[in-house]
Design a protein around this motif. Sequence first.
Motif, mmCIF file in Angstrom:
data_model
loop_
_atom_site.group_PDB
_atom_site.id
_atom_site.type_symbol
_atom_site.label_atom_id
_atom_site.label_comp_id
_atom_site.label_asym_id
_atom_site.label_seq_id
_atom_site.Cartn_x
_atom_site.Cartn_y
_atom_site.Cartn_z
ATOM 1 N N UNK A 85 0.830 -1.205 0.000
ATOM 2 C CA UNK A 85 0.000 0.000 0.000
ATOM 3 C C UNK A 85 0.867 1.258 0.000
ATOM 4 N N UNK A 86 1.937 1.248 0.795
ATOM 5 C CA UNK A 86 2.828 2.409 0.849
ATOM 6 C C UNK A 86 3.518 2.630 -0.495
ATOM 7 N N UNK A 87 4.050 1.551 -1.076
ATOM 8 C CA UNK A 87 4.765 1.675 -2.346
ATOM 9 C C UNK A 87 3.835 2.143 -3.457
ATOM 10 N N UNK A 88 2.619 1.615 -3.495
ATOM 11 C CA UNK A 88 1.677 2.005 -4.539
ATOM 12 C C UNK A 88 1.271 3.469 -4.397
ATOM 13 N N UNK A 89 1.029 3.891 -3.161
ATOM 14 C CA UNK A 89 0.673 5.289 -2.934
ATOM 15 C C UNK A 89 1.779 6.237 -3.337
ATOM 16 N N UNK A 90 3.024 5.906 -3.013
ATOM 17 C CA UNK A 90 4.152 6.760 -3.385
ATOM 18 C C UNK A 90 4.362 6.782 -4.899
ATOM 19 N N UNK A 91 4.193 5.638 -5.554
ATOM 20 C CA UNK A 91 4.364 5.574 -7.009
ATOM 21 C C UNK A 91 3.353 6.473 -7.723
#
Length: 223
Positions: free
Chosen positions: A163-169
């Motif tokens: 979730x964190x990686x997708x949000x940052x991307x």
Amino acid sequence: MQELRTAWQAIQYGGAMVYPLLALGVLAIAIIIDRGVLYARCLRMPAVVADLVETFGFSWAELEKQLKQLGPRNAYGRFLQVIADNRNQPAWWVESRAGDEAGRIEKTLARGLWVLETIVTAAPLLGLLGTITGMMQSFNVIGASTLVAPTQVTAGVAQALIATALGLLIAVLALFAFNLFSRMQSQSLDTMERLGSRLVDHIRLDQEGGEAAPGPRSAAMAR
């Protein structure tokens, strides 16, 4: 095809927050494509037009010929055409009409950019919310029993990281696009202001020398 299925299965580990994040990503891509196509069509400035405006003794007839070739969708053509149509009016009137047209063009270029700016802020926050829910899931597994299932713990950690990686991307994609379009918009408005000042100066010279060509209104009055 198999790679897409594997990627989708990995993304699904992100939990419920993945779906609003994907919706933001699709929205950001749609706006980027829409603005990219619009900017490519509207912000095309041929060198021949810029050189003509920068020329001291250019012909208004030649300028109008070049502006017609740009078409009604071209932002530069719309802006310069307003000045050319009102060249027989006082300079302050021309500047006022040119300013109004520049404001309308700016609104057209800026449409949808506020959504990208919102996505830049909202996507990391949704990713952070997914991180919190994933870590809470891991902590619940650890605290529920003395016997800890490693796979359940790692599932919660995976949900948090995805979730964190997708949000940052998504936020990075929207940020780069927003800055690019804002830069292009600022440069185009600066160019319009510079070229508009050249035309208004030319109008002042024509009026001082009594060389302004009769416009539609003055020609009708002469009849």
